[in-house]
Design an enzyme around this catalytic site. Structure first.
Site, mmCIF file in Angstrom:
data_model
loop_
_atom_site.group_PDB
_atom_site.id
_atom_site.type_symbol
_atom_site.label_atom_id
_atom_site.label_comp_id
_atom_site.label_asym_id
_atom_site.label_seq_id
_atom_site.Cartn_x
_atom_site.Cartn_y
_atom_site.Cartn_z
ATOM 1 C CB ALA A 121 -0.946 -0.007 1.200
ATOM 2 C CE LYS A 172 -0.528 -11.321 -0.608
ATOM 3 N NZ LYS A 172 -0.243 -10.029 0.025
ATOM 4 N NE ARG A 236 -1.198 -5.350 7.881
ATOM 5 C CZ ARG A 236 -1.738 -4.618 6.917
ATOM 6 N NH1 ARG A 236 -1.269 -3.417 6.657
ATOM 7 N NH2 ARG A 236 -2.746 -5.079 6.203
ATOM 8 C CG ASN A 237 0.793 -11.753 6.243
ATOM 9 O OD1 ASN A 237 0.143 -12.464 6.995
ATOM 10 N ND2 ASN A 237 0.221 -10.879 5.421
#
Length: 314
Positions: A121, A172, A236-237
């Site tokens: 983003a 993913k 974030r993952n």
């Protein structure tokens, strides 16, 4: 979409965030330093947000979709196109997000499109060049969504393989968690490449079982999204996985990451889906074991490397 010429009305839960967007065209909580286009407004009134919209774009935590959208069930006109930006599989039902949206909103599945790809983003907000895949069962729906988001820095590609695009987006996140765990342990690029490549193989196996086009996984919604999510500190993952690999517990890692990491919940639903179709997904299984069954990352690594040798394309 605003930069593509659309008038955009956003919805959000937080009066503070919505008020800042509406009054100042900023969202300092999530995009500090970015000024949003003047054509973007915001409201906390969900029915008002979608009233008269030609395209309704949904970007919610995947396990919250039904509850949040319940007030809109059966209210959208047949001409409205619904777009999923979500990357996950619903717990319990094993449904992909496009299937969940069609049910929750009571719309024809032909009205639903999905968008996926290497779309971090903050980079898009900074107008850095990016591309994405718009997939829908109907060509005209995919083309409408593509025109609505094509901007000078953003290039959408259209296709009809909704299953493959959604699976690429969901998997993913799980593989990025595994890569993050490895990096948190101090492992280097050999390990990262191993996990990414074998993770793509898992994704392709599940895709084949569900009827996806194998070519999808070699494109933006497959390998492209996987590489970006597994390699970027903006993911974030990946970040949460690194915290786990460095020794934090799940709750501590969630706080340290500061945002929704979809793979934490969807890894379980993906594994359930794979088991229901007899698909072997050892990396996904290992991520579930670490996050939800208390396995140490070191044991996960040893278990993966100790799997029986067999003839398969690497």
């Amino acid at each position: 979409m605003a930069d593509a010429g659309c008038t955009v009305r956003m919805w959000g839960r937080s009066p503070e965030v919505v008020g800042e967007i509406a009054a100042h065209h900023r969202n300092t909580r999530n995009l500090a330093g970015v000024t949003l286009p003047e054509s973007v407004t915001a409201t906390t009134d969900l029915p008002a947000a979608v009233d008269g919209a030609r395209v309704v774009v949904v970007a919610l935590p995947s396990q919250s979709v039904r509850a949040v959208l319940a007030p809109l069930a059966g209210t959208l006109p047949e001409a409205t196109v619904v777009v999923s930006l979500m990357k996950g599989v619903e717990l319990g039902t094993h449904q992909r997000m496009s299937e969940v949206l069609a049910q929750a909103l009571e719309v024809d599945p032909g009205q639903v499109a999905v968008v996926s790809g290497p779309n971090l983003a903050r980079e898009i907000a900074a107008h850095q060049p990016a591309g994405a895949v718009v997939a829908a069962g109907r060509h005209d729906v995919a083309e409408l969504v593509a025109r609505a988001c094509a901007a000078p820095y953003f290039r959408p590609y259209t296709q009809t393989d909704v299953v493959g695009v959604e699976l690429g987006g969901a998997l993913k996140n799980v593989i990025a968690l595994a890569v993050g765990m490895a990096q948190g342990r101090g492992y280097g690029d050999n390990t990262k490449a191993l996990i990414i490549t074998r993770g793509l193989a898992e994704t392709a196996r599940l895709g084949a079982a569900l009827g996806a086009d194998p070519g999808t996984f070699a494109g933006l919604a497959g390998m492209g999204d996987l590489v970006a999510t597994c390699a970027s500190p903006l993911s974030r993952n990946h970040t949460l996985g690194a915290h786990i690999g460095a020794g934090l517990g799940l709750e501590e890692a969630l706080v340290a990451t500061g945002g929704t990491a979809e793979g934490v919940k969807s890894c379980r639903s993906v594994l359930d889906l794979a088991r229901a179709h007899g698909v072997d997904m050892p990396i996904t299984q290992a991520v579930v074991a670490v996050l939800h069954e208390g396995w140490p990352v070191a044991e996960m690594t040893a278990a993966l490397l100790a799997r029986p040798l067999k003839h398969e394309r690497a």
